[in-house]
Every structure is written in C-alpha cells, then in structure tokens.
Design a protein around this motif. Structure first.
Motif, PDB file in Angstrom:
ATOM      1  N   GLU A   4       0.831  -1.207   0.000  1.00 19.62           N
ATOM      2  CA  GLU A   4       0.000   0.000   0.000  1.00 19.62           C
ATOM      3  C   GLU A   4       0.865   1.256   0.000  1.00 19.62           C
ATOM      4  O   GLU A   4       0.546   2.239  -0.658  1.00 19.62           O
ATOM      5  CB  GLU A   4      -0.936   0.003   1.209  1.00 19.62           C
ATOM      6  CG  GLU A   4      -1.917   1.149   1.189  1.00 19.62           C
ATOM      7  CD  GLU A   4      -2.934   1.076   2.316  1.00 19.62           C
ATOM      8  OE1 GLU A   4      -3.340   2.155   2.782  1.00 19.62           O
ATOM      9  OE2 GLU A   4      -3.312  -0.034   2.723  1.00 19.62           O
ATOM     10  N   LYS A 157      -5.423   1.273  -1.487  1.00 19.80           N
ATOM     11  CA  LYS A 157      -5.321  -0.109  -1.023  1.00 19.80           C
ATOM     12  C   LYS A 157      -4.280  -0.834  -1.862  1.00 19.80           C
ATOM     13  O   LYS A 157      -4.017  -0.473  -3.005  1.00 19.80           O
ATOM     14  CB  LYS A 157      -6.683  -0.836  -1.155  1.00 19.80           C
ATOM     15  CG  LYS A 157      -7.761  -0.279  -0.245  1.00 19.80           C
ATOM     16  CD  LYS A 157      -7.395  -0.497   1.197  1.00 19.80           C
ATOM     17  CE  LYS A 157      -8.379   0.165   2.135  1.00 19.80           C
ATOM     18  NZ  LYS A 157      -7.841   0.367   3.452  1.00 19.80           N
ATOM     19  N   ASN A 158      -3.712  -1.865  -1.297  1.00 18.72           N
ATOM     20  CA  ASN A 158      -2.736  -2.690  -1.989  1.00 18.72           C
ATOM     21  C   ASN A 158      -3.466  -3.562  -3.003  1.00 18.72           C
ATOM     22  O   ASN A 158      -4.247  -4.440  -2.631  1.00 18.72           O
ATOM     23  CB  ASN A 158      -1.976  -3.553  -0.978  1.00 18.72           C
ATOM     24  CG  ASN A 158      -0.932  -4.428  -1.616  1.00 18.72           C
ATOM     25  OD1 ASN A 158      -0.859  -4.561  -2.824  1.00 18.72           O
ATOM     26  ND2 ASN A 158      -0.109  -5.036  -0.779  1.00 18.72           N
ATOM     27  N   ASP A 161      -3.330  -7.359  -2.587  1.00 17.89           N
ATOM     28  CA  ASP A 161      -3.994  -7.966  -1.435  1.00 17.89           C
ATOM     29  C   ASP A 161      -5.425  -8.317  -1.823  1.00 17.89           C
ATOM     30  O   ASP A 161      -6.238  -7.437  -2.104  1.00 17.89           O
ATOM     31  CB  ASP A 161      -3.978  -6.993  -0.263  1.00 17.89           C
ATOM     32  CG  ASP A 161      -4.620  -7.547   0.999  1.00 17.89           C
ATOM     33  OD1 ASP A 161      -5.211  -8.651   0.954  1.00 17.89           O
ATOM     34  OD2 ASP A 161      -4.547  -6.860   2.029  1.00 17.89           O
ATOM     35  N   LYS A 163      -7.810  -9.224  -0.058  1.00 20.41           N
ATOM     36  CA  LYS A 163      -8.790  -8.740   0.916  1.00 20.41           C
ATOM     37  C   LYS A 163      -9.025  -7.234   0.804  1.00 20.41           C
ATOM     38  O   LYS A 163      -9.970  -6.716   1.379  1.00 20.41           O
ATOM     39  CB  LYS A 163      -8.336  -9.079   2.337  1.00 20.41           C
ATOM     40  CG  LYS A 163      -8.288 -10.563   2.605  1.00 20.41           C
ATOM     41  CD  LYS A 163      -7.795 -10.844   3.987  1.00 20.41           C
ATOM     42  CE  LYS A 163      -7.649 -12.354   4.182  1.00 20.41           C
ATOM     43  NZ  LYS A 163      -6.929 -12.660   5.383  1.00 20.41           N
ATOM     44  N   ALA A 164      -8.162  -6.553   0.083  1.00 23.13           N
ATOM     45  CA  ALA A 164      -8.285  -5.101  -0.099  1.00 23.13           C
ATOM     46  C   ALA A 164      -9.175  -4.851  -1.323  1.00 23.13           C
ATOM     47  O   ALA A 164      -8.745  -5.005  -2.453  1.00 23.13           O
ATOM     48  CB  ALA A 164      -6.917  -4.472  -0.297  1.00 23.13           C
ATOM     49  N   THR A 165     -10.403  -4.483  -1.056  1.00 26.01           N
ATOM     50  CA  THR A 165     -11.358  -4.260  -2.141  1.00 26.01           C
ATOM     51  C   THR A 165     -11.792  -2.803  -2.161  1.00 26.01           C
ATOM     52  O   THR A 165     -11.527  -2.041  -1.222  1.00 26.01           O
ATOM     53  CB  THR A 165     -12.614  -5.136  -1.949  1.00 26.01           C
ATOM     54  OG1 THR A 165     -13.296  -4.674  -0.771  1.00 26.01           O
ATOM     55  CG2 THR A 165     -12.249  -6.602  -1.818  1.00 26.01           C
ATOM     56  N   SER A 168     -13.809  -2.198   0.882  1.00 29.82           N
ATOM     57  CA  SER A 168     -13.104  -1.942   2.142  1.00 29.82           C
ATOM     58  C   SER A 168     -12.601  -0.503   2.185  1.00 29.82           C
ATOM     59  O   SER A 168     -12.637   0.141   3.238  1.00 29.82           O
ATOM     60  CB  SER A 168     -11.958  -2.937   2.356  1.00 29.82           C
ATOM     61  OG  SER A 168     -10.975  -2.815   1.356  1.00 29.82           O
ATOM     62  N   ALA A 169     -12.161   0.016   1.051  1.00 32.01           N
ATOM     63  CA  ALA A 169     -11.746   1.427   0.993  1.00 32.01           C
ATOM     64  C   ALA A 169     -12.952   2.337   1.218  1.00 32.01           C
ATOM     65  O   ALA A 169     -12.877   3.308   1.981  1.00 32.01           O
ATOM     66  CB  ALA A 169     -11.102   1.741  -0.351  1.00 32.01           C
ATOM     67  N   GLN A 172     -13.907   2.312   4.819  1.00 30.80           N
ATOM     68  CA  GLN A 172     -12.968   3.105   5.607  1.00 30.80           C
ATOM     69  C   GLN A 172     -13.254   4.605   5.429  1.00 30.80           C
ATOM     70  O   GLN A 172     -13.220   5.368   6.383  1.00 30.80           O
ATOM     71  CB  GLN A 172     -11.542   2.785   5.185  1.00 30.80           C
ATOM     72  CG  GLN A 172     -10.502   3.356   6.121  1.00 30.80           C
ATOM     73  CD  GLN A 172      -9.124   2.809   5.836  1.00 30.80           C
ATOM     74  OE1 GLN A 172      -8.937   1.906   5.014  1.00 30.80           O
ATOM     75  NE2 GLN A 172      -8.150   3.354   6.521  1.00 30.80           N
TER      76      GLN A 172
END
Length: 176
Positions: A4, A157-158, A161, A163-165, A168-169, A172
């Motif tokens: 990230e 986000k990375n 990854d 799990k980083a969608t 999720s951003a 956040q």
C-alpha cells in the motif's frame, strides 16, 4: 514488493508530476516547526486559505476578505448536508461580501479558487494527514487541498492484497 505504501508513493509522484506540492502530514501537524494548524481537529489550512484569498482577490479590502474567511470556516448550520451545499455554492459561485468605500457600501464577490488562472491556486497533496474528532484518530492516505481547503480524500489499497477491495476502501472512507 507491492505494498500500500508503494501505491501511495506512486500516487504522490503522479500528483507531483501534474503540479501539486507534496507534504507529509506529520511535518505540518500541531507542535511541529512547520505546523499549519493548531490542533488535530482543524482540517482547513488557514494560513494557506488567507494567503489565497489575498492573492486571488487583490482588490477586495482586508475586512471583506476576513468576512469571507469566517463564512467559509464557520458553518452556519449543524446539518452536514446543508453545510456541504452552502460550501459548494461558495466554492463555485464565490462569496458575497460588502464593505464601505468612499462613504458608501459596495458589494463584491470573494473567490476561493481562481478558475481563470489555475496557476494562481495553491495545489497541495498531504499524505497521512491525521484528524482527531471525539478522541477518534483518522489518517487518510492522501488529502488534496486547494488553497488550504480539503477538497478530496484518497484512500489507497494494496492491489496485490485479495482482501483489499473497493468496498473496504469505501467502508474506511465512511468513518472519516
């Protein structure tokens, strides 16, 4: 490694390439030598805003610029949506001010952004800009400021990854 922070650095380089000044949030935090705000609850870089108001509106007296500054920095309502609409109107249409000159009252507009000469604006990208509200610490990856006003928040986000969608951003960002 693709992380990230690598994405953040790439984004900052891109912003720098298109003319943004880049500053690390910790460097302009309260109590730092280059502090640009008095506490972590402040999100407007008031020195930059005041400088921009003078630069963009050179023929408007100081008192009228201060009136415009107060209007943009002190929301008139406790309602977030109403304040956002009022801010957008000031940003796009300018701020109506009045001042006394030569014994009469004159009306004028104070502009927050110089739309005619974009180079006359202060373009700033700040990474890791900490904001504390109600004892909750938030630190967006990048905040875009124009003339000291925070106009965009970028949460990175990375991409490697799984799990980083985008969700999720988005989730956040909803907490900011």
């Amino acid at each position: 490694r693709f992380t990230e922070s690598a994405v953040e650095e790439a984004a900052l380089e891109w912003l720098k390439d298109i003319g943004f000044a880049i500053v690390y949030g910790g460097d302009i935090s309260p109590d730092e030598p280059a502090a640009e705000r008095e506490n972590y609850g402040e999100v407007i870089l008031t020195g930059r805003l005041r400088d921009a108001l003078k630069r963009i509106n050179p023929n408007v007296p100081r008192e009228a610029l201060e009136d415009a500054f107060r209007k943009v920095t002190r929301p008139s309502s406790p309602a977030l949506v109403g304040n956002n609409r009022a801010f957008h109107k000031m940003l796009v249409d300018g701020i109506n001010v009045e001042y006394r000159t030569e014994g009469r009252i004159k009306g004028d507009k104070v502009w927050l952004i110089d739309f005619e000469n974009l180079d006359n604006n202060d373009w700033l990208a700040v990474n890791q800009f900490t904001v504390v509200e109600n004892h909750i610490n938030r630190r967006p990856d990048v905040v875009i400021f124009v003339n000291g006003l925070p106009l965009a928040v970028i949460e990175l986000k990375n991409a490697a990854d799984t799990k980083a969608t985008i969700w999720s951003a988005f989730s956040q960002l909803q907490t900011y």
